[in-house]
Write a protein that holds these residues in place. Structure first.
Motif, PDB file in Angstrom:
ATOM      1  N   GLY A  12      40.712 -35.697  31.444  1.00 48.47           N
ATOM      2  CA  GLY A  12      41.343 -36.966  31.803  1.00 48.47           C
ATOM      3  C   GLY A  12      42.462 -37.338  30.842  1.00 48.47           C
TER       4      GLY A  12
ATOM      5  N   SER B  52      42.628 -52.268  25.015  1.00 46.56           N
ATOM      6  CA  SER B  52      42.449 -50.823  24.829  1.00 46.56           C
ATOM      7  C   SER B  52      41.244 -50.490  23.958  1.00 46.56           C
TER       8      SER B  52
ATOM      9  N   PRO C  15      41.373 -47.767  31.723  1.00 47.83           N
ATOM     10  CA  PRO C  15      41.468 -47.541  33.168  1.00 47.83           C
ATOM     11  C   PRO C  15      40.581 -48.536  33.923  1.00 47.83           C
ATOM     12  N   ASP C  16      41.015 -48.929  35.118  1.00 43.15           N
ATOM     13  CA  ASP C  16      40.322 -49.966  35.886  1.00 43.15           C
ATOM     14  C   ASP C  16      38.842 -49.658  36.119  1.00 43.15           C
ATOM     15  N   GLU C  17      38.504 -48.437  36.516  1.00 44.17           N
ATOM     16  CA  GLU C  17      37.108 -48.093  36.801  1.00 44.17           C
ATOM     17  C   GLU C  17      36.250 -48.194  35.533  1.00 44.17           C
TER      18      GLU C  17
ATOM     19  N   VAL D 203      42.963 -40.173  29.416  1.00 48.08           N
ATOM     20  CA  VAL D 203      42.547 -41.176  28.433  1.00 48.08           C
ATOM     21  C   VAL D 203      41.250 -40.722  27.771  1.00 48.08           C
TER      22      VAL D 203
ATOM     23  N   ARG E  84      36.958 -50.133  32.872  1.00 40.29           N
ATOM     24  CA  ARG E  84      36.863 -51.553  32.536  1.00 40.29           C
ATOM     25  C   ARG E  84      35.784 -52.237  33.376  1.00 40.29           C
TER      26      ARG E  84
ATOM     27  N   ASP F 236      45.919 -42.313  24.829  1.00 37.44           N
ATOM     28  CA  ASP F 236      46.479 -41.231  25.622  1.00 37.44           C
ATOM     29  C   ASP F 236      46.066 -39.908  24.976  1.00 37.44           C
TER      30      ASP F 236
END
Length: 137
Positions: A53, A88, A126-128, A55, A130, A116
């Motif tokens: 990934g 973050s 990332p939204d998922e 991140v 979070r 990164d």
């Protein structure tokens, strides 16, 4: 802190090698238990791709307060909650409980900064991920 403080649990079986010459789990293994429950949650609930990934999470701070000894062949119920969720970064609280005990053998604090993968600079969660973390806050 007791078990009710933590919305997520992961059972970890101690290993023979975890014990030290004093007959209890060595302190360094407690940090490994912290890492295990956090990353198990991030991979399963947050769908964090640790292998490819864009991140990744880097530990920038960790702390442990020891309350009682653990030993082989205990099963450790590792409790996890989010104490602070930033743009973050995430601050986790962890409770390590001998299976069946209501009082924690250790309480931990662990801070991840998500970066990164290539440049190692902080990035927004990332939204998922979070959403999963909000579920244990």
């Amino acid at each position: 802190m007791d078990r009710t403080t933590f919305p997520h649990f992961h059972a970890i079986t101690t290993r023979w090698k975890d014990n030290d010459v004093y007959g209890h789990v060595n302190n360094v293994e407690y940090y490994s238990f912290f890492d295990t429950v956090i990353n198990e949650f991030l991979i399963r609930a947050g769908r964090l791709d640790i292998h490819g990934g864009p991140v990744i999470g880097l530990c920038v701070e960790s702390q442990c307060t020891f309350k009682a000894s653990l030993a082989f062949p205990d099963t450790v119920d590792a409790g996890l909650r989010v104490a602070k969720l930033g743009n973050s970064s995430v601050t986790y609280e962890i409770g390590l409980f001998r299976s069946g005990d209501s009082a924690a053998a250790a309480i931990g604090r662990f801070v991840h900064v998500f970066v990164d993968r290539e440049h190692r600079r902080p990035v927004p969660l990332p939204d998922e991920l979070r959403t999963a973390l909000e579920g244990i806050a």
